[in-house]
Scaffold this motif. Structure first.
Motif, PDB file in Angstrom:
ATOM      1  N   SER A 190       0.814  -1.210   0.000  1.00  0.00           N
ATOM      2  CA  SER A 190       0.000   0.000   0.000  1.00  0.00           C
ATOM      3  C   SER A 190       0.851   1.265   0.000  1.00  0.00           C
ATOM      4  N   ASP A 191       2.158   1.138   0.197  1.00  0.00           N
ATOM      5  CA  ASP A 191       3.113   2.228   0.026  1.00  0.00           C
ATOM      6  C   ASP A 191       3.878   1.958  -1.271  1.00  0.00           C
ATOM      7  N   PRO A 192       3.774   2.825  -2.278  1.00  0.00           N
ATOM      8  CA  PRO A 192       4.383   2.530  -3.580  1.00  0.00           C
ATOM      9  C   PRO A 192       5.899   2.395  -3.566  1.00  0.00           C
ATOM     10  N   ASP A 193       6.559   2.841  -2.493  1.00  0.00           N
ATOM     11  CA  ASP A 193       8.015   2.706  -2.395  1.00  0.00           C
ATOM     12  C   ASP A 193       8.435   1.405  -1.717  1.00  0.00           C
ATOM     13  N   ILE A 194       7.445   0.607  -1.313  1.00  0.00           N
ATOM     14  CA  ILE A 194       7.747  -0.627  -0.567  1.00  0.00           C
ATOM     15  C   ILE A 194       7.130  -1.817  -1.298  1.00  0.00           C
ATOM     16  N   PHE A 195       7.951  -2.818  -1.559  1.00  0.00           N
ATOM     17  CA  PHE A 195       7.519  -4.065  -2.177  1.00  0.00           C
ATOM     18  C   PHE A 195       7.552  -5.178  -1.132  1.00  0.00           C
ATOM     19  N   ALA A 196       6.779  -6.227  -1.359  1.00  0.00           N
ATOM     20  CA  ALA A 196       6.846  -7.420  -0.503  1.00  0.00           C
ATOM     21  C   ALA A 196       6.820  -8.641  -1.404  1.00  0.00           C
ATOM     22  N   VAL A 197       7.703  -9.602  -1.125  1.00  0.00           N
ATOM     23  CA  VAL A 197       7.839 -10.775  -1.998  1.00  0.00           C
ATOM     24  C   VAL A 197       8.030 -12.039  -1.161  1.00  0.00           C
ATOM     25  N   GLY A 198       7.626 -13.165  -1.751  1.00  0.00           N
ATOM     26  CA  GLY A 198       7.851 -14.452  -1.096  1.00  0.00           C
ATOM     27  C   GLY A 198       6.758 -14.831  -0.119  1.00  0.00           C
ATOM     28  N   ASP A 199       7.127 -15.623   0.887  1.00  0.00           N
ATOM     29  CA  ASP A 199       6.156 -16.196   1.818  1.00  0.00           C
ATOM     30  C   ASP A 199       5.398 -15.167   2.641  1.00  0.00           C
ATOM     31  N   CYS A 200       5.934 -13.952   2.772  1.00  0.00           N
ATOM     32  CA  CYS A 200       5.267 -12.939   3.603  1.00  0.00           C
ATOM     33  C   CYS A 200       4.174 -12.204   2.858  1.00  0.00           C
ATOM     34  N   ALA A 201       4.090 -12.371   1.540  1.00  0.00           N
ATOM     35  CA  ALA A 201       3.206 -11.533   0.718  1.00  0.00           C
ATOM     36  C   ALA A 201       1.864 -12.194   0.439  1.00  0.00           C
ATOM     37  N   MET A 202       0.812 -11.391   0.513  1.00  0.00           N
ATOM     38  CA  MET A 202      -0.531 -11.783   0.079  1.00  0.00           C
ATOM     39  C   MET A 202      -0.746 -11.167  -1.300  1.00  0.00           C
ATOM     40  N   LEU A 203      -0.802 -12.012  -2.331  1.00  0.00           N
ATOM     41  CA  LEU A 203      -0.831 -11.509  -3.690  1.00  0.00           C
ATOM     42  C   LEU A 203      -2.111 -11.888  -4.409  1.00  0.00           C
ATOM     43  N   PRO A 204      -2.480 -11.149  -5.455  1.00  0.00           N
ATOM     44  CA  PRO A 204      -3.706 -11.465  -6.188  1.00  0.00           C
ATOM     45  C   PRO A 204      -3.516 -12.689  -7.078  1.00  0.00           C
ATOM     46  N   TYR A 205      -4.526 -13.570  -7.049  1.00  0.00           N
ATOM     47  CA  TYR A 205      -4.498 -14.765  -7.892  1.00  0.00           C
ATOM     48  C   TYR A 205      -5.929 -15.164  -8.197  1.00  0.00           C
ATOM     49  N   GLN A 206      -6.295 -15.089  -9.459  1.00  0.00           N
ATOM     50  CA  GLN A 206      -7.627 -15.476  -9.925  1.00  0.00           C
ATOM     51  C   GLN A 206      -8.741 -14.832  -9.098  1.00  0.00           C
ATOM     52  N   GLY A 207      -8.588 -13.545  -8.856  1.00  0.00           N
ATOM     53  CA  GLY A 207      -9.630 -12.790  -8.182  1.00  0.00           C
ATOM     54  C   GLY A 207      -9.619 -12.855  -6.667  1.00  0.00           C
ATOM     55  N   ALA A 208      -8.646 -13.529  -6.093  1.00  0.00           N
ATOM     56  CA  ALA A 208      -8.551 -13.633  -4.638  1.00  0.00           C
ATOM     57  C   ALA A 208      -7.154 -13.239  -4.188  1.00  0.00           C
ATOM     58  N   LEU A 209      -6.997 -13.026  -2.873  1.00  0.00           N
ATOM     59  CA  LEU A 209      -5.683 -12.786  -2.291  1.00  0.00           C
ATOM     60  C   LEU A 209      -5.215 -14.069  -1.622  1.00  0.00           C
ATOM     61  N   ILE A 210      -4.009 -14.512  -1.952  1.00  0.00           N
ATOM     62  CA  ILE A 210      -3.492 -15.748  -1.381  1.00  0.00           C
ATOM     63  C   ILE A 210      -2.017 -15.561  -1.023  1.00  0.00           C
ATOM     64  N   ARG A 211      -1.521 -16.448  -0.174  1.00  0.00           N
ATOM     65  CA  ARG A 211      -0.082 -16.552   0.071  1.00  0.00           C
ATOM     66  C   ARG A 211       0.405 -17.836  -0.567  1.00  0.00           C
ATOM     67  N   LEU A 212       1.463 -17.750  -1.334  1.00  0.00           N
ATOM     68  CA  LEU A 212       2.034 -18.920  -1.987  1.00  0.00           C
ATOM     69  C   LEU A 212       3.357 -19.260  -1.294  1.00  0.00           C
ATOM     70  N   GLU A 213       3.336 -20.301  -0.485  1.00  0.00           N
ATOM     71  CA  GLU A 213       4.535 -20.688   0.250  1.00  0.00           C
ATOM     72  C   GLU A 213       5.310 -21.712  -0.570  1.00  0.00           C
ATOM     73  N   SER A 214       6.151 -21.209  -1.466  1.00  0.00           N
ATOM     74  CA  SER A 214       6.915 -22.109  -2.317  1.00  0.00           C
ATOM     75  C   SER A 214       8.168 -21.414  -2.808  1.00  0.00           C
ATOM     76  N   VAL A 215       9.184 -22.204  -3.110  1.00  0.00           N
ATOM     77  CA  VAL A 215      10.417 -21.661  -3.682  1.00  0.00           C
ATOM     78  C   VAL A 215      10.119 -20.990  -5.018  1.00  0.00           C
ATOM     79  N   GLN A 216       9.287 -21.659  -5.824  1.00  0.00           N
ATOM     80  CA  GLN A 216       8.966 -21.128  -7.150  1.00  0.00           C
ATOM     81  C   GLN A 216       8.402 -19.716  -7.055  1.00  0.00           C
ATOM     82  N   ASN A 217       7.455 -19.499  -6.147  1.00  0.00           N
ATOM     83  CA  ASN A 217       6.861 -18.172  -6.030  1.00  0.00           C
ATOM     84  C   ASN A 217       7.860 -17.166  -5.474  1.00  0.00           C
ATOM     85  N   ALA A 218       8.663 -17.586  -4.504  1.00  0.00           N
ATOM     86  CA  ALA A 218       9.668 -16.682  -3.938  1.00  0.00           C
ATOM     87  C   ALA A 218      10.596 -16.164  -5.026  1.00  0.00           C
TER      88      ALA A 218
END
Length: 405
Positions: A269-297
């Protein structure tokens, strides 16, 4: 020189971001802040080949220390951030030092859930499996004949069970849900995995929770289960999932919802801050999910690095996972969220099979056990946004190549 980039975290996602940024020729000063004393390393082998003594730790390192110096990435290890000052674009470290940033990347990962102290979770002999320190502790106590209780019948617990049996421990797995893998896999996959463990001598007790651990001299010696039974144990592993490390983001006023909420470009929600990997809730097919995987990280971090380097392409997750247990390799393509039908297909090898998940007659995921052909075929279909003809899938004599025609 470009404005400074600071990465909080020193795991797979943090390294992938820094590495991709340099590959793209971005010359910003990069600082990576890690809580652990080790530079970024692979985590999945920790609870498998590393714990079994089949892989030394230096082979787990994502890059040697020299890489960071050669690529202008400053490593600040055994260090943590107490506060993010978004107004000043500064971080306050545990020693009081303040660091300024133009772009901040949160790659803080996740932490294993622990058993509460009133339940006996603070007794000696109770462990989790997440980092090198956890694996090193377990390596000193996982001895042949020791009685191990694993709380949780998900992938974390079941992988630990496989390693423990390989080392000669007596293993009991308890799962409070109706069956193992209840949240992540269909009954058909769970049946195959259960049978695999049972033939290796693991006791699996489903619909059975932990009431409390019993200690003597502050060390666990027994466990009282939800059905009233008491079993003697020498050690316990809690495999009850992980929690996103989002406290720092929450304190900074970023949008947080079971993880740090990001958009399709990995921006918070702050455009100067990104979040990646297991800590991030990202959009996927219309929902917000966490992807706990090496591939997503890796993929999400590289997409975020491309954004920082001047790109604008959104990250489109193409989930895949794997789990190694004994001589079985479980490979998963897609996410089975909301499936309403499954088809099970026998593989060409003894004991191999695949479970195909459909939602409204469209393929959304596949579990493949010792069936690389089914996995590869399904992954190609999902990556291309295609479904799979049910008649071909259901017929074990049919050639899966027909699905790609």
């Amino acid at each position: 020189m470009a404005d400074p980039v600071i990465i909080i975290g020193a795991g797979q996602a943090a390294f992938s971001f820094a590495n991709r940024l340099r590959q793209l020729g971005h010359e910003a000063p990069v600082t990576m802040i890690g809580l652990e004393p080790e530079p970024p390393y692979q985590r999945p082998p920790l609870s498998k080949k590393y714990l079994l003594g089949e892989m030394s730790f230096d082979r787990l390192l994502l890059r040697p220390l020299s890489w960071y110096e050669e690529n202008g990435v400053e490593l600040r290890l055994s260090t943590w951030v107490e506060e993010i000052d978004r107004d000043q674009r500064q971080l306050c470290l545990q020693n009081g030092e303040r660091l300024s940033y133009k772009t901040l990347v949160l790659a803080t990962g996740a932490s294993p859930r622990t058993l509460p102290a009133p339940m006996g979770g603070d007794l000696a002999g109770v462990y989790t499996v997440r980092d090198k320190q956890d694996a090193d502790r377990l390596a000193t106590v996982m001895r042949p004949g020791a009685r191990l209780l694993i709380v949780g019948g998900g992938y974390i617990g079941l992988e630990a069970a496989a390693v423990a049996r390989h080392l000669g421990l007596e293993v009991t797995v308890i799962e409070m849900a109706e069956r193992i893998l209840a949240r992540v896999a269909a009954a058909e996959t769970a049946d195959a995995v259960r049978a695999l463990h049972q033939c290796h001598g693991v006791t699996i007790r489903e619909k059975t929770g932990l009431s409390r651990l019993i200690g003597e001299a502050e060390r666990v010696v027994a466990a009282e289960l939800s059905d009233g039974s008491v079993i003697e144990v020498d050690l316990v592993i809690a495999g009850i999932g992980v929690t996103a490390n989002d406290v720092l983001a929450r304190k900074a006023g970023l949008a947080v919802q079971n993880g740090i909420v990001v958009d399709a470009h990995a921006r918070t929600s702050d455009p100067d801050i990104f979040a990646v990997g297991d800590c991030a809730m990202l959009p996927y097919q219309g929902a917000l999910i966490r992807l706990e995987s090496v591939q997503n990280a890796v993929d999400q971090a590289e997409a975020a690095a491309a954004m920082v380097a001047g790109g604008d392409k959104p990250y489109e997750p193409k989930p895949w996972f794997w789990s190694d247990q004994y001589d079985a390799k479980l490979q998963i393509a897609g996410l089975n969220l909301g499936y309403d039908e499954t088809l099970t297909r026998a593989g060409t090898r003894q004991g191999s099979l695949s479970v195909w998940y459909y939602r409204q007659d469209r393929l959304i995921a596949v579990d493949a056990i010792n069936d690389a052909k089914a996995y590869v075929t399904a992954k190609k279909l999902l990556d291309q946004g295609l479904s799979a003809d049910k008649q071909i899938v259901a017929d074990p004599q049919s050639d899966l190549k027909q699905l790609l025609a």
